[in-house]
Motif scaffolding. Structure first.
Motif, PDB file in Angstrom:
ATOM      1  N   ILE A 238      36.572  37.664 -72.345  1.00 60.70           N
ATOM      2  CA  ILE A 238      37.729  37.562 -73.532  1.00 60.70           C
ATOM      3  C   ILE A 238      38.149  38.858 -73.778  1.00 60.70           C
ATOM      4  CG2 ILE A 238      36.222  37.889 -75.331  1.00 60.70           C
ATOM      5  CD1 ILE A 238      37.919  35.590 -76.839  1.00 60.70           C
ATOM      6  N   GLY A 239      39.504  38.822 -74.070  1.00 67.37           N
ATOM      7  CA  GLY A 239      39.829  40.106 -74.065  1.00 67.37           C
ATOM      8  C   GLY A 239      40.827  40.997 -73.024  1.00 67.37           C
ATOM      9  N   SER A 240      40.991  42.256 -73.060  1.00 62.14           N
ATOM     10  CA  SER A 240      41.877  42.888 -72.200  1.00 62.14           C
ATOM     11  C   SER A 240      40.808  44.298 -71.553  1.00 62.14           C
ATOM     12  CB  SER A 240      43.324  43.369 -72.468  1.00 62.14           C
ATOM     13  OG  SER A 240      43.767  44.022 -71.403  1.00 62.14           O
ATOM     14  N   GLY A 241      40.111  43.745 -70.629  1.00 61.15           N
ATOM     15  CA  GLY A 241      39.225  44.957 -70.041  1.00 61.15           C
ATOM     16  C   GLY A 241      37.974  45.032 -70.749  1.00 61.15           C
ATOM     17  N   THR A 242      37.729  44.255 -71.735  1.00 63.02           N
ATOM     18  CA  THR A 242      36.389  44.478 -72.596  1.00 63.02           C
ATOM     19  C   THR A 242      35.608  42.997 -72.220  1.00 63.02           C
ATOM     20  OG1 THR A 242      37.356  43.501 -74.599  1.00 63.02           O
ATOM     21  CG2 THR A 242      37.663  46.010 -74.109  1.00 63.02           C
ATOM     22  N   TRP A 243      34.314  43.333 -72.462  1.00 60.73           N
ATOM     23  CA  TRP A 243      33.379  41.856 -72.327  1.00 60.73           C
ATOM     24  C   TRP A 243      33.404  41.267 -70.994  1.00 60.73           C
ATOM     25  CZ3 TRP A 243      30.243  42.169 -76.367  1.00 60.73           C
ATOM     26  CH2 TRP A 243      30.552  42.500 -77.514  1.00 60.73           C
ATOM     27  N   GLN A 244      33.397  42.249 -70.169  1.00 59.05           N
ATOM     28  CA  GLN A 244      33.445  41.556 -68.753  1.00 59.05           C
ATOM     29  C   GLN A 244      31.874  41.492 -68.223  1.00 59.05           C
ATOM     30  OE1 GLN A 244      36.442  43.746 -65.830  1.00 59.05           O
ATOM     31  NE2 GLN A 244      36.863  45.108 -67.638  1.00 59.05           N
ATOM     32  N   PHE A 245      31.966  40.604 -67.162  1.00 60.02           N
ATOM     33  CA  PHE A 245      30.480  40.211 -66.670  1.00 60.02           C
ATOM     34  C   PHE A 245      29.677  41.270 -66.284  1.00 60.02           C
ATOM     35  CE2 PHE A 245      28.106  39.013 -63.039  1.00 60.02           C
ATOM     36  CZ  PHE A 245      27.500  37.972 -63.480  1.00 60.02           C
ATOM     37  N   TYR A 246      30.211  42.196 -65.708  1.00 57.92           N
ATOM     38  CA  TYR A 246      29.433  43.372 -65.133  1.00 57.92           C
ATOM     39  C   TYR A 246      28.854  44.128 -66.457  1.00 57.92           C
ATOM     40  CZ  TYR A 246      32.804  46.965 -66.486  1.00 57.92           C
ATOM     41  OH  TYR A 246      33.493  48.032 -67.147  1.00 57.92           O
ATOM     42  N   GLN A 247      29.371  44.085 -67.534  1.00 58.85           N
ATOM     43  CA  GLN A 247      28.706  44.817 -68.669  1.00 58.85           C
ATOM     44  C   GLN A 247      27.503  43.942 -69.259  1.00 58.85           C
ATOM     45  OE1 GLN A 247      33.153  44.734 -70.410  1.00 58.85           O
ATOM     46  NE2 GLN A 247      31.850  46.014 -71.758  1.00 58.85           N
ATOM     47  N   MET A 248      27.082  42.960 -68.624  1.00 56.55           N
ATOM     48  CA  MET A 248      25.814  42.123 -68.948  1.00 56.55           C
ATOM     49  C   MET A 248      24.928  42.755 -67.958  1.00 56.55           C
ATOM     50  SD  MET A 248      25.454  38.086 -69.241  1.00 56.55           S
ATOM     51  CE  MET A 248      25.996  37.689 -67.436  1.00 56.55           C
ATOM     52  N   PHE A 249      24.992  43.894 -67.282  1.00 56.83           N
ATOM     53  CA  PHE A 249      24.184  44.381 -66.148  1.00 56.83           C
ATOM     54  C   PHE A 249      24.123  45.928 -66.257  1.00 56.83           C
ATOM     55  CE2 PHE A 249      24.982  40.091 -64.855  1.00 56.83           C
ATOM     56  CZ  PHE A 249      23.597  39.528 -64.784  1.00 56.83           C
ATOM     57  N   ASN A 250      24.319  46.165 -67.336  1.00 57.15           N
ATOM     58  CA  ASN A 250      24.596  48.136 -67.255  1.00 57.15           C
ATOM     59  C   ASN A 250      23.448  48.804 -68.179  1.00 57.15           C
ATOM     60  OD1 ASN A 250      25.265  47.170 -69.872  1.00 57.15           O
ATOM     61  ND2 ASN A 250      27.443  47.866 -69.916  1.00 57.15           N
ATOM     62  N   ASP A 251      22.519  48.071 -68.505  1.00 55.46           N
ATOM     63  CA  ASP A 251      21.474  48.519 -69.397  1.00 55.46           C
ATOM     64  C   ASP A 251      21.843  49.127 -70.844  1.00 55.46           C
ATOM     65  OD1 ASP A 251      19.308  47.950 -67.525  1.00 55.46           O
ATOM     66  OD2 ASP A 251      19.851  49.723 -66.255  1.00 55.46           O
ATOM     67  N   ILE A 252      22.807  48.527 -71.371  1.00 50.71           N
ATOM     68  CA  ILE A 252      23.297  48.908 -72.632  1.00 50.71           C
ATOM     69  C   ILE A 252      22.971  47.772 -73.340  1.00 50.71           C
ATOM     70  CG2 ILE A 252      25.141  49.476 -74.125  1.00 50.71           C
ATOM     71  CD1 ILE A 252      26.554  51.035 -72.057  1.00 50.71           C
ATOM     72  N   TYR A 253      21.946  47.614 -74.513  1.00 48.25           N
ATOM     73  CA  TYR A 253      22.016  46.494 -75.231  1.00 48.25           C
ATOM     74  C   TYR A 253      21.670  46.832 -76.584  1.00 48.25           C
ATOM     75  CZ  TYR A 253      17.401  47.816 -73.341  1.00 48.25           C
ATOM     76  OH  TYR A 253      16.403  48.353 -72.674  1.00 48.25           O
ATOM     77  N   GLY A 254      21.516  45.808 -77.643  1.00 47.12           N
ATOM     78  CA  GLY A 254      21.131  46.206 -78.975  1.00 47.12           C
ATOM     79  C   GLY A 254      22.461  46.597 -79.797  1.00 47.12           C
ATOM     80  N   VAL A 255      23.528  46.510 -79.144  1.00 49.88           N
ATOM     81  CA  VAL A 255      24.908  47.068 -79.670  1.00 49.88           C
ATOM     82  C   VAL A 255      25.712  45.899 -79.924  1.00 49.88           C
ATOM     83  CG1 VAL A 255      24.821  49.288 -79.232  1.00 49.88           C
ATOM     84  CG2 VAL A 255      25.965  47.829 -77.792  1.00 49.88           C
ATOM     85  N   ASP A 256      26.976  45.695 -80.884  1.00 54.34           N
ATOM     86  CA  ASP A 256      27.855  44.677 -80.920  1.00 54.34           C
ATOM     87  C   ASP A 256      28.992  44.941 -80.043  1.00 54.34           C
ATOM     88  OD1 ASP A 256      28.956  46.573 -82.434  1.00 54.34           O
ATOM     89  OD2 ASP A 256      29.026  45.176 -84.182  1.00 54.34           O
ATOM     90  N   THR A 257      29.215  45.881 -79.546  1.00 58.49           N
ATOM     91  CA  THR A 257      30.392  46.151 -78.700  1.00 58.49           C
ATOM     92  C   THR A 257      30.180  46.170 -77.002  1.00 58.49           C
ATOM     93  OG1 THR A 257      29.912  48.586 -78.812  1.00 58.49           O
ATOM     94  CG2 THR A 257      31.168  47.509 -80.573  1.00 58.49           C
ATOM     95  N   ASP A 258      29.220  45.779 -76.466  1.00 62.63           N
ATOM     96  CA  ASP A 258      29.117  45.624 -75.163  1.00 62.63           C
ATOM     97  C   ASP A 258      28.133  44.563 -74.609  1.00 62.63           C
ATOM     98  OD1 ASP A 258      29.034  47.780 -72.690  1.00 62.63           O
ATOM     99  OD2 ASP A 258      27.309  46.332 -72.542  1.00 62.63           O
ATOM    100  N   GLY A 259      28.704  44.058 -73.777  1.00 61.55           N
ATOM    101  CA  GLY A 259      28.204  42.650 -73.355  1.00 61.55           C
ATOM    102  C   GLY A 259      29.156  41.788 -72.342  1.00 61.55           C
ATOM    103  N   TRP A 260      28.992  40.673 -72.338  1.00 63.03           N
ATOM    104  CA  TRP A 260      29.995  39.492 -71.627  1.00 63.03           C
ATOM    105  C   TRP A 260      30.154  38.612 -72.700  1.00 63.03           C
ATOM    106  CZ3 TRP A 260      28.755  34.674 -68.810  1.00 63.03           C
ATOM    107  CH2 TRP A 260      29.794  34.185 -68.001  1.00 63.03           C
TER     108      TRP A 260
END
Length: 417
Positions: A238-260
């Motif tokens: 959803i969105g334009s360039g944000t919340w993409q699938f690969y962001q679920m595998f970038n070792d960034i977690y515990g925040v509300d602005t990164d993920g899929w």
């Protein structure tokens, strides 16, 4: 010279006065002691006792104080004059102990004491310690305990180093009723592990230990993971360039602005949310971790609540040879029963320490979610490369969700290709 002496004397007196200890609190107005407590009732509890009483009728009564000893050290516990209950804790034994109760007024006058005997019940640190178990597990050991009183304690975990010397490996802070923890990060060589319980009064349980050989596992590289788009799978993001699938595998977690974050599927959404991944290797899976979307979102909105995993070792697009690509009924429901092509792996839930059905989200719940939810695969399952997530319910409520967001996914196992 005489004038200099006078100035020096005045200065010295000024310094002496400024160094005097100032009185803090109300200036005493009398030396009349308050009355004593009456109708005192004692209830022994694990590690201590509860006193209930009637307060004396004194207008300047300030508080009630209990004086007692533990392990030869004197302690005192105070209770406000607006309460009729005082609790003392911290005993590690069940022996008889003497406690003196005083009433203190605003002039710091103490009443005559009421001297009572208590006999604490078994302290939680002992009962929790007696319930501790250690078992061989993936990359370390699995520690389990019971804490029926929900006491706040520390579980101290030790592991032998290369010289066989026991070293503190981790500390678990807990108050959950049924505790479980995995001590990870060790290779598959035999070593001794140990555990014990400590409370805030420096009481310790007996130590349990054992020699275990952890199961081997490795982190499955995230740079080789990719998405397989099958019929009925949710769209990319959803969105334009944000919340993409690969962001679920970038070792960034515990925040509300990164993920899929998925979009609503273009096909009939009534069957639920689906997505399929290629691990990049054929893997004998041991476990995986899922982080919810962080910030203020855990256990809310489109975070997964209940879901299932299915796997296979061959590219699922090959199934198109026997099941048409646009066969929606197969991809939404039928593949679950297709045991020839798909292996059922496990059912998962995002558990909460406060209780799965508890509507209140506690600080401990948030801490638990931010540490990541861990799921263990049955070691008898066959190796797989492709995994399909079937989301039955999200925390937004209802079944057959159409939207989904996940902060991070991490897989572990043994690469066998």
């Amino acid at each position: 010279m005489k004038r200099l002496f006078v100035y020096t004397l005045i200065l010295s007196m000024s310094i002496f006065q400024s160094c005097k200890e100032d009185f803090i609190g109300q200036i005493p107005t009398d030396n009349v002691a308050p009355g004593m407590l009456s109708d005192v009732q004692v209830t022994n509890i694990p590690g201590g006792a509860v006193f209930k009483y009637k307060l004396p009728v004194d207008e300047d009564l300030l508080y009630v104080e209990a004086q007692y000893e533990r392990k030869g050290i004197k302690y005192n516990t105070k209770a406000s004059c607006f309460e009729n209950t005082l609790v003392i804790e911290g005993y590690a034994d069940t022996e008889e102990h003497e406690v003196s109760l005083f009433c203190i007024d605003r002039s710091n006058n103490y009443s005559e004491p009421i001297i009572l005997k208590i006999k604490p019940e078994v302290t939680p640190v002992i009962t929790i310690g007696e319930s501790l178990t250690l078992a061989q597990d993936i990359g370390g050991v699995h520690v389990v305990w019971e804490n029926t009183n929900r006491a706040s304690v520390n579980i101290l975990l030790y592991a032998a180093d290369s010289l066989g010397i026991m070293q503190l490996a981790d500390v678990v802070y807990t108050s959950v009723e049924k505790g479980s923890y995995y001590l990870r990060g060790f290779d598959d060589t035999k070593r001794r592990f140990a555990a014990l319980v400590k409370d805030r009064w420096e009481n310790y349980s007996d130590t349990i230990s054992g020699v275990f050989t952890p199961r081997f596992e490795q982190l499955i590289p995230k740079d080789g993971i990719r998405k397989i788009q099958l019929t009925e799978d949710n769209n990319e993001y959803i969105g334009s360039g944000t919340w993409q699938f690969y962001q679920m595998f970038n070792d960034i977690y515990g925040v509300d602005t990164d993920g899929w974050h998925t979009q609503t599927p273009s096909t009939d959404p009534e069957h639920g949310a689906y997505f399929t991944i290629d691990l990049g290797h054929k893997v004998q899976l041991t476990r995986y971790k899922l982080w919810q979307r962080g910030g203020t979102w855990p256990y809310m909105h489109h975070n997964p609540k209940v879901w299932s995993l299915y796997g296979r070792d061959e590219d699922p697009t090959l199934i198109y040879k026997t099941h048409y690509e646009n066969d929606i009924e197969y991809w939404s429901q039928g593949f679950k029963a297709d045991t020839q092509n798909w292996q059922y792996l496990m059912k998962c839930r995002t558990e909460k320490p406060s209780g799965f059905d508890n509507l209140v989200i506690t600080p401990e719940d948030l801490e638990y979610a931010n540490a990541g939810h861990e799921y263990i695969f049955d070691e008898n399952l066959p190796p797989v490369r492709y995994i399909r997530f079937v989301i039955d319910e999200t925390w937004a409520g209802g079944v057959h969700p159409t939207l989904l967001h996940i902060g991070e996914l991490t897989f572990y196992g043994k690469i066998v290709d």
